[in-house]
Design a protein around this motif. Structure first.
Motif, mmCIF file in Angstrom:
data_model
loop_
_atom_site.group_PDB
_atom_site.id
_atom_site.type_symbol
_atom_site.label_atom_id
_atom_site.label_comp_id
_atom_site.label_asym_id
_atom_site.label_seq_id
_atom_site.Cartn_x
_atom_site.Cartn_y
_atom_site.Cartn_z
ATOM 1 N N VAL A 33 44.419 62.246 8.056
ATOM 2 C CA VAL A 33 43.527 61.120 8.338
ATOM 3 C C VAL A 33 43.806 60.534 9.717
ATOM 4 C CG1 VAL A 33 42.937 58.755 7.668
ATOM 5 C CG2 VAL A 33 43.138 60.537 5.921
ATOM 6 N N LEU A 34 45.085 60.288 10.028
ATOM 7 C CA LEU A 34 45.422 59.639 11.290
ATOM 8 C C LEU A 34 45.157 60.534 12.492
ATOM 9 C CD1 LEU A 34 48.683 57.666 10.431
ATOM 10 C CD2 LEU A 34 46.317 56.901 10.413
ATOM 11 N N ILE A 35 45.471 61.826 12.371
ATOM 12 C CA ILE A 35 45.223 62.733 13.492
ATOM 13 C C ILE A 35 43.742 63.066 13.611
ATOM 14 C CG2 ILE A 35 45.679 65.058 14.381
ATOM 15 C CD1 ILE A 35 48.466 64.861 13.323
ATOM 16 N N GLY A 36 43.046 63.136 12.492
ATOM 17 C CA GLY A 36 41.627 63.473 12.523
ATOM 18 C C GLY A 36 40.703 62.310 12.829
ATOM 19 N N LEU A 37 41.213 61.084 12.774
ATOM 20 C CA LEU A 37 40.364 59.913 12.984
ATOM 21 C C LEU A 37 39.648 59.917 14.332
ATOM 22 C CD1 LEU A 37 39.466 57.278 11.631
ATOM 23 C CD2 LEU A 37 41.450 56.143 12.674
ATOM 24 N N PRO A 38 40.297 60.289 15.444
ATOM 25 C CA PRO A 38 39.585 60.290 16.735
ATOM 26 C C PRO A 38 38.391 61.228 16.792
ATOM 27 C CG PRO A 38 41.964 60.375 17.073
ATOM 28 C CD PRO A 38 41.727 60.592 15.612
ATOM 29 N N VAL A 39 38.318 62.204 15.884
ATOM 30 C CA VAL A 39 37.199 63.143 15.909
ATOM 31 C C VAL A 39 35.871 62.416 15.747
ATOM 32 C CG1 VAL A 39 36.160 65.131 14.747
ATOM 33 C CG2 VAL A 39 38.629 65.013 15.027
ATOM 34 N N VAL A 40 35.883 61.334 14.996
ATOM 35 C CA VAL A 40 34.639 60.587 14.757
ATOM 36 C C VAL A 40 34.075 60.054 16.068
ATOM 37 C CG1 VAL A 40 33.623 58.605 13.576
ATOM 38 C CG2 VAL A 40 35.414 59.961 12.448
ATOM 39 N N GLY A 41 34.894 59.300 16.796
ATOM 40 C CA GLY A 41 34.424 58.733 18.058
ATOM 41 C C GLY A 41 34.094 59.793 19.087
ATOM 42 N N ILE A 42 34.892 60.842 19.147
ATOM 43 C CA ILE A 42 34.655 61.914 20.118
ATOM 44 C C ILE A 42 33.320 62.612 19.846
ATOM 45 C CG2 ILE A 42 35.490 64.151 20.937
ATOM 46 C CD1 ILE A 42 38.341 63.122 20.332
ATOM 47 N N THR A 43 33.027 62.871 18.578
ATOM 48 C CA THR A 43 31.779 63.543 18.221
ATOM 49 C C THR A 43 30.570 62.684 18.565
ATOM 50 O OG1 THR A 43 32.908 64.687 16.407
ATOM 51 C CG2 THR A 43 30.501 64.620 16.340
ATOM 52 N N VAL A 44 30.644 61.405 18.227
ATOM 53 C CA VAL A 44 29.524 60.499 18.535
ATOM 54 C C VAL A 44 29.296 60.418 20.034
ATOM 55 C CG1 VAL A 44 28.741 58.099 18.416
ATOM 56 C CG2 VAL A 44 29.837 59.149 16.429
ATOM 57 N N ALA A 45 30.390 60.291 20.809
ATOM 58 C CA ALA A 45 30.259 60.193 22.258
ATOM 59 C C ALA A 45 29.741 61.491 22.868
ATOM 60 C CB ALA A 45 31.608 59.825 22.876
ATOM 61 N N ALA A 46 30.130 62.644 22.309
ATOM 62 C CA ALA A 46 29.647 63.925 22.814
ATOM 63 C C ALA A 46 28.135 64.052 22.602
ATOM 64 C CB ALA A 46 30.376 65.075 22.132
ATOM 65 N N CYS A 47 27.677 63.556 21.469
ATOM 66 C CA CYS A 47 26.232 63.590 21.209
ATOM 67 C C CYS A 47 25.460 62.683 22.160
ATOM 68 C CB CYS A 47 25.957 63.173 19.759
ATOM 69 S SG CYS A 47 26.592 64.334 18.525
ATOM 70 N N GLY A 48 26.123 61.640 22.666
ATOM 71 C CA GLY A 48 25.469 60.712 23.588
ATOM 72 C C GLY A 48 25.644 61.068 25.041
ATOM 73 N N ALA A 49 26.261 62.220 25.339
ATOM 74 C CA ALA A 49 26.466 62.642 26.728
ATOM 75 C C ALA A 49 25.142 62.980 27.384
ATOM 76 C CB ALA A 49 27.408 63.844 26.783
ATOM 77 N N ALA A 50 25.146 62.986 28.715
ATOM 78 C CA ALA A 50 23.910 63.250 29.459
ATOM 79 C C ALA A 50 23.355 64.628 29.161
ATOM 80 C CB ALA A 50 24.169 63.092 30.960
ATOM 81 N N SER A 51 24.216 65.598 28.907
ATOM 82 C CA SER A 51 23.768 66.960 28.590
ATOM 83 C C SER A 51 24.867 67.665 27.811
ATOM 84 C CB SER A 51 23.433 67.744 29.868
ATOM 85 O OG SER A 51 24.603 67.953 30.634
ATOM 86 N N ALA A 52 24.481 68.755 27.168
ATOM 87 C CA ALA A 52 25.469 69.532 26.420
ATOM 88 C C ALA A 52 26.517 70.139 27.346
ATOM 89 C CB ALA A 52 24.768 70.639 25.635
ATOM 90 N N ALA A 53 26.110 70.467 28.582
ATOM 91 C CA ALA A 53 27.048 71.041 29.550
ATOM 92 C C ALA A 53 28.149 70.059 29.905
ATOM 93 C CB ALA A 53 26.300 71.475 30.802
ATOM 94 N N ILE A 54 27.898 68.779 29.748
ATOM 95 C CA ILE A 54 28.903 67.746 30.020
ATOM 96 C C ILE A 54 29.632 67.367 28.745
ATOM 97 C CG2 ILE A 54 29.247 65.364 30.796
ATOM 98 C CD1 ILE A 54 26.886 65.726 32.668
ATOM 99 N N GLY A 55 28.888 67.189 27.662
ATOM 100 C CA GLY A 55 29.468 66.694 26.416
ATOM 101 C C GLY A 55 30.412 67.672 25.743
ATOM 102 N N VAL A 56 30.074 68.951 25.735
ATOM 103 C CA VAL A 56 30.904 69.938 25.029
ATOM 104 C C VAL A 56 32.279 70.105 25.680
ATOM 105 C CG1 VAL A 56 31.101 72.355 24.366
ATOM 106 C CG2 VAL A 56 28.939 71.147 24.030
ATOM 107 N N PRO A 57 32.353 70.316 27.016
ATOM 108 C CA PRO A 57 33.691 70.404 27.633
ATOM 109 C C PRO A 57 34.486 69.111 27.490
ATOM 110 C CG PRO A 57 32.020 71.290 29.108
ATOM 111 C CD PRO A 57 31.289 70.593 27.997
ATOM 112 N N GLY A 58 33.795 67.964 27.574
ATOM 113 C CA GLY A 58 34.484 66.694 27.413
ATOM 114 C C GLY A 58 35.061 66.541 26.022
#
Length: 437
Positions: free
Chosen positions: A66-91
């Motif tokens: 739970v503690l190690i996996g918790l950041p995945v939530v915020g990272i996934t949401v932010a990746a979906c909100g990136a300007a493009s997939a070319a930026i969001g996926v590497p980030g």
């Protein structure tokens, strides 16, 4: 051969630490491309997965997952909100590498306190190597440019990653200080004290105010948790050695005094680097206000910076020396991990990421309570592990006020998070059982 078998599971991580002693390729310094250490970190994760599949065992406890996996939530949401997939996926891949995958792999590969200590000594060995190079750079004028002179100690990380050596040396110093309290190992305690004293010199010559502050706070935490009596002996020995090495030899005394005094004068007459930092901090907060829950998306800070920053922000920072020609580096982050996450991932990202760190710190302190020194002055058999875990995490949390992820040394940050996670939420098997696994 028996020693190799005993430490087999953790040796890939030791190799990963050792690779940071090798200078990164020029492309990695200038373009942010991946390094050899980044590639090997992926192999370490793959190696861990193979071990789990072969052993058919549960990789993590529920709390650890739970503690190690918790950041995945915020990272996934932010990746979906990136300007493009070319930026969001590497980030997203970078964030997952540093804060989820590598820490989880390190946690799983550590099987005992001896494995933990081996990694701690590998931190110290890397710090001594990078620190020695840094001192040589200062003495020979071959370091990064600082106040018009090529004297800033940067080790193999170059002028574009001036925080790299400071981070490595700080980790080594905190590790040395913690291992100085290892129960029942007098020679190793003495060696650790000597290493801690030696590492104060390259740390000072890094001229990194953020690393100085973080190391001072982390060292105070380690000494406090170790107990007053034990801490006073180490503090006196280390302080005396530092006075001889730094004050007695006059190593950079004038510039060090000026740099130290600037810590308390940044609000009066700040230099341009401090002005840029404050301006980018304000821009980060402004971005967050525009998108409070999700932020502007991963890797979105550079694109939105100019629209939110004031005219006080310069066009970039000057870098030179340490084998590199003069260059103007663009300001692509606010140099504050919390504000970077807040601006790019919003409240969701900050709560999940920083919340994970704070929860791990609480668990680490609770486990330390079982090892803490009693009235007799004796501590538990893993007291040094407790001190190191708490010290490293406190150092990182303080340093993140003045820095963020980036550069070759970031892989070491991921390993440090794995070390802390093992102590805080890992399974601590008895020594015999751990060696048999």
């Amino acid at each position: 051969m028996r020693a190799l078998t005993r430490y087999a599971s953790v040796l890939p991580v030791v190799l990963l630490v050792a690779l940071l002693a090798v200078p990164p390729p020029p492309a990695a310094e200038t373009s942010g491309a991946g390094t050899v250490a980044d590639a090997v970190s992926a192999l370490v994760v793959g190696y861990c997965v193979v071990l789990l599949l072969r052993g058919r065992r549960r990789p993590l406890t529920r709390t650890a997952a739970v503690l190690i996996g918790l950041p995945v939530v915020g990272i996934t949401v932010a990746a979906c909100g990136a300007a493009s997939a070319a930026i969001g996926v590497p980030g997203a891949a970078r964030y997952l590498q540093i804060f989820v995958l590598v820490p989880a792999a390190v946690l799983i590969l550590i099987r005992s306190a001896d494995h933990f200590r081996l990694l701690a000594w590998s931190f110290i060995g890397l710090a001594l190597w990078q620190g020695a190079l840094g001192v040589h750079q200062y003495l020979t004028g071959t370091g990064a440019s600082y106040m018009g002179e090529d004297i800033r100690a940067v080790g193999t990380f170059g002028s574009t990653d001036v925080m790299g050596m400071a981070t490595v040396v700080s980790y080594g110093l905190v590790s040395s200080l913690a291992l100085a309290f290892r129960p029942g190992a007098r020679r190793q305690r003495s060696a650790a004290v000597v290493c801690a004293a030696l590492l104060t010199v390259p740390l000072a010559l890094s001229f990194s105010r953020g690393a100085w502050i973080a190391t001072a706070v982390a060292s105070a935490v380690v000494l406090f948790l170790a107990g007053v009596r034990r801490a006073s002996r180490v503090l006196l020995a280390g302080g005396a050695a530092a006075v001889v090495l730094v004050a007695g030899l006059g190593v950079g005394s004038a510039m060090l005094q000026e740099r130290l005094s600037s810590i308390t004068q940044v609000t009066d007459t700040p230099d341009q680097s401090v002005t840029d930092r404050y301006t980018m901090w304000a821009a980060s907060v402004d971005m967050w206000r525009a998108q409070p829950m999700t932020g502007v998306g991963l890797k979105g800070f550079p694109e939105h910076r100019d629209g939110h920053a004031s005219l006080a922000l310069s066009s970039g920072s000057d870098t030179a020396g340490a084998g590199s020609a003069f260059a103007r580096q663009p300001l692509l982050s606010p140099h504050n991990m919390y504000l970077l996450v807040l601006s790019e991932q919003g409240l969701i990202g900050l709560v999940t990421l920083a919340g994970s760190w704070l929860a791990v710190l609480v668990c680490a302190v609770r486990r330390w309570a079982r090892q803490r020194p009693r009235r007799s002055g004796a501590g538990g058999p893993e007291l040094d592990c407790a001190l190191l875990a708490c010290g490293l995490l406190v150092w990182q949390l303080v340093d993140f006020v003045y820095a963020d992820i980036g550069g070759p040394s970031t892989v070491l940050t991921a390993i440090a998070f794995g070390l802390v996670a093992w102590w805080a939420v890992g399974v601590h098997a008895p020594r015999g059982e751990a060696e048999a696994r």
